[in-house]
Design an enzyme around this catalytic site. Structure first.
Site, PDB file in Angstrom:
ATOM      1  N   THR A   9      -7.858  -0.541  12.351  1.00  0.00           N
ATOM      2  CA  THR A   9      -8.643   0.677  12.175  1.00  0.00           C
ATOM      3  C   THR A   9      -9.666   0.864  13.280  1.00  0.00           C
ATOM      4  O   THR A   9     -10.161  -0.122  13.856  1.00  0.00           O
ATOM      5  CB  THR A   9      -9.384   0.628  10.817  1.00  0.00           C
ATOM      6  OG1 THR A   9     -10.363   1.662  10.753  1.00  0.00           O
ATOM      7  CG2 THR A   9     -10.124  -0.695  10.643  1.00  0.00           C
ATOM      8  N   LYS A  29     -11.308  -6.086   8.324  1.00  0.00           N
ATOM      9  CA  LYS A  29     -10.201  -5.644   9.158  1.00  0.00           C
ATOM     10  C   LYS A  29     -10.203  -6.356  10.521  1.00  0.00           C
ATOM     11  O   LYS A  29      -9.153  -6.527  11.144  1.00  0.00           O
ATOM     12  CB  LYS A  29     -10.272  -4.123   9.351  1.00  0.00           C
ATOM     13  CG  LYS A  29      -9.721  -3.329   8.172  1.00  0.00           C
ATOM     14  CD  LYS A  29      -8.223  -3.534   8.038  1.00  0.00           C
ATOM     15  CE  LYS A  29      -7.597  -2.565   7.068  1.00  0.00           C
ATOM     16  NZ  LYS A  29      -6.116  -2.688   7.026  1.00  0.00           N
ATOM     17  N   TYR A  69     -15.912  -3.534   5.320  1.00  0.00           N
ATOM     18  CA  TYR A  69     -14.529  -3.121   5.560  1.00  0.00           C
ATOM     19  C   TYR A  69     -14.120  -3.399   7.002  1.00  0.00           C
ATOM     20  O   TYR A  69     -13.070  -4.000   7.262  1.00  0.00           O
ATOM     21  CB  TYR A  69     -14.365  -1.632   5.237  1.00  0.00           C
ATOM     22  CG  TYR A  69     -13.068  -1.026   5.736  1.00  0.00           C
ATOM     23  CD1 TYR A  69     -11.856  -1.349   5.131  1.00  0.00           C
ATOM     24  CD2 TYR A  69     -13.056  -0.139   6.808  1.00  0.00           C
ATOM     25  CE1 TYR A  69     -10.670  -0.800   5.587  1.00  0.00           C
ATOM     26  CE2 TYR A  69     -11.879   0.417   7.263  1.00  0.00           C
ATOM     27  CZ  TYR A  69     -10.682   0.080   6.655  1.00  0.00           C
ATOM     28  OH  TYR A  69      -9.510   0.624   7.114  1.00  0.00           O
ATOM     29  N   SER A 115      -9.831   0.400   1.338  1.00  0.00           N
ATOM     30  CA  SER A 115     -10.047   1.095   2.607  1.00  0.00           C
ATOM     31  C   SER A 115     -11.237   2.046   2.620  1.00  0.00           C
ATOM     32  O   SER A 115     -11.430   2.777   3.590  1.00  0.00           O
ATOM     33  CB  SER A 115      -8.781   1.876   2.988  1.00  0.00           C
ATOM     34  OG  SER A 115      -8.445   2.798   1.969  1.00  0.00           O
ATOM     35  N   ALA A 117      -4.969  -2.085   1.400  1.00  0.00           N
ATOM     36  CA  ALA A 117      -6.359  -2.403   1.727  1.00  0.00           C
ATOM     37  C   ALA A 117      -7.289  -1.753   0.719  1.00  0.00           C
ATOM     38  O   ALA A 117      -6.933  -0.746   0.088  1.00  0.00           O
ATOM     39  CB  ALA A 117      -6.720  -1.916   3.129  1.00  0.00           C
ATOM     40  N   GLY A 165       0.810  -1.216   0.000  1.00  0.00           N
ATOM     41  CA  GLY A 165       0.000   0.000   0.000  1.00  0.00           C
ATOM     42  C   GLY A 165       0.838   1.257   0.000  1.00  0.00           C
ATOM     43  O   GLY A 165       0.423   2.298   0.524  1.00  0.00           O
ATOM     44  N   GLU A 204     -12.559   1.588  12.772  1.00  0.00           N
ATOM     45  CA  GLU A 204     -13.819   1.038  12.274  1.00  0.00           C
ATOM     46  C   GLU A 204     -14.128  -0.326  12.906  1.00  0.00           C
ATOM     47  O   GLU A 204     -15.249  -0.812  12.813  1.00  0.00           O
ATOM     48  CB  GLU A 204     -13.797   0.910  10.753  1.00  0.00           C
ATOM     49  CG  GLU A 204     -13.870   2.236  10.019  1.00  0.00           C
ATOM     50  CD  GLU A 204     -15.251   2.895  10.075  1.00  0.00           C
ATOM     51  OE1 GLU A 204     -16.253   2.163  10.173  1.00  0.00           O
ATOM     52  OE2 GLU A 204     -15.314   4.137  10.030  1.00  0.00           O
ATOM     53  N   ASP A 216       0.435  -8.041  -5.607  1.00  0.00           N
ATOM     54  CA  ASP A 216      -1.010  -7.969  -5.406  1.00  0.00           C
ATOM     55  C   ASP A 216      -1.370  -8.755  -4.160  1.00  0.00           C
ATOM     56  O   ASP A 216      -1.029  -9.936  -4.038  1.00  0.00           O
ATOM     57  CB  ASP A 216      -1.737  -8.537  -6.633  1.00  0.00           C
ATOM     58  CG  ASP A 216      -3.212  -8.185  -6.637  1.00  0.00           C
ATOM     59  OD1 ASP A 216      -3.851  -8.265  -5.579  1.00  0.00           O
ATOM     60  OD2 ASP A 216      -3.728  -7.835  -7.720  1.00  0.00           O
TER      61      ASP A 216
END
Length: 372
Positions: A132, A160, A156, A89, A87, A9, A134, A63
């Site tokens: 995260t 995660k 997402y 994201s 990610a 990333g 989240e 990848d």
């Protein structure tokens, strides 16, 4: 001996700042990028030049959805540190592409951990997993810390969550030095244009100069803990320098609403926002227009916005199927164990972002004036 770091990333916001940080520390940095037909490395180009001329940086193709690709890179490079920032994201996109999000964000993390184990690198390679806020989703307590139960509210967040727990599992089962950084929202002028903060600053800058008419938003009352990405990549590095692997909340410990972010950005442009109406009928009106901030690069003659113009409207298309209303991190453990604390405060962050997008809007005006 020069340390090797592998960043997945690398072409994202965090990847760019982490690259800058590690190169300054003398690392040999390998950055994984996908092979695509469009430019996906513009952020790196901002400080490395168009040809990425830095002796310490090597860009490689890979990848996260391809196990052989991931394992092959790790086998060839044998990095001392892996920073898994790759990610899908974007929360909204995850509702539209849940399978791809899971393949990249969840199983992609497993691919890295399994490759390190299979290649016999558990004793020599440390792994940072970008987790995260989240994960907390429908929060059980405020503020959230390392012991707060998780309740993700998007594909997402769920992907995660797997990434988080498989990192813990490999640490506990195989002795991997694998750590999670539970990073709360972190922004900058390099933030992707579809994320809410950048969406706001781009739109407001263009509205001020007459390039756009209105900013369309979803939930204005969502509250977030916003920091600067440059501060947060330092925390990533510190996490991998510890004697023992562990998990850390990285946050400012302060919270603002999306509405407040809009108001602060507008204020720096010399615009006061008055809110009228309720629910889907709510709108933000330019109630006062004064001289823009002296550092903005904008003169009064450039301003096309007029008092009374509606600059914010609500569009139901931007509401999530399951909303995350509030996120507020408790970074006490990071302060104590890492010695980390944020340097950039909310107003400075907003100022950097809105001024960068005012500069971009101003350049667009010059090009249009020149017939381009």
């Amino acid at each position: 001996m020069t340390k090797k770091a592998l960043i997945t990333g690398i072409t994202g916001q965090d990847g760019a700042y982490l690259t800058e940080f590690l190169l300054a520390k003398g690392y040999e940095v390998y950055g994984v990028r996908r092979r695509v037909s469009v430019d996906n490395a513009s952020r790196l180009r901002q400080y490395l030049g168009k040809d990425f001329k830095h002796p310490g940086l090597k860009l490689v193709y890979g990848d996260m959805t391809d196990s052989a690709s991931v394992a092959g890179l790790i086998a060839k490079i044998k990095p001392a540190e892996i920073y898994n920032l790759a990610a899908q994201s974007h929360v909204a996109v995850s509702f539209e592409q849940p399978e791809y999000t899971a393949n990249c964000d969840a199983v992609g993390t497993l691919r890295i951990l399994e490759a390190v184990k299979t290649l016999g690198l558990l004793k020599t390679t440390r792994i940072y997993q970008a987790s995260t806020s989240e994960l907390y989703g429908k929060v059980r307590e405020i503020p959230q810390n390392e012991n707060t139960p998780f309740h993700p509210r998007s594909p997402y967040g769920v992907a995660k969550l797997y990434g988080y727990w498989i990192t813990v599992n490999y640490r506990e089962s195989y002795g991997a030095f694998a750590s999670n950084g539970i990073l709360f929202n972190h922004e900058s002028a390099l933030r992707g244009e579809t994320f809410v903060t950048r969406k706001v600053t781009i739109a407001l800058a263009r509205i001020l100069l007459g390039l756009d008419k209105c900013l369309y938003m979803g939930n204005l009352n969502s509250r977030r803990d916003w920091g600067h990405a440059r501060d947060y990549v330092e925390a990533m590095w510190l996490i991998l320098q510890q004697k023992e692997a562990g998990d850390f909340v990285i946050a400012t410990g302060k919270q603002y609403s999306v509405r407040q972010f809009i108001e602060e950005a507008a204020k720096l442009m010399g615009v006061a926002v008055k809110w009228e109406g309720k629910g889907l009928k709510e709108r933000g009106v330019a109630s006062e227009i004064s001289r823009p901030h002296p550092d903005s690069g904008i003169t009064p003659g450039m301003v096309k916005l007029k008092k009374g113009d509606v600059i914010v409207r609500i569009d139901p298309a931007f509401f999530r199927p399951a909303e995350v209303e509030t996120l507020l991190g408790d970074p006490a453990r990071a302060r104590k164990k890492l010695g980390w604390k944020p340097k950039v405060h909310f107003r400075e962050l907003v100022k950097e972002m809105i001024f960068a997008d005012l500069t971009a809007a101003r350049k667009e005006l010059y090009l249009k004036a020149g017939g381009f």
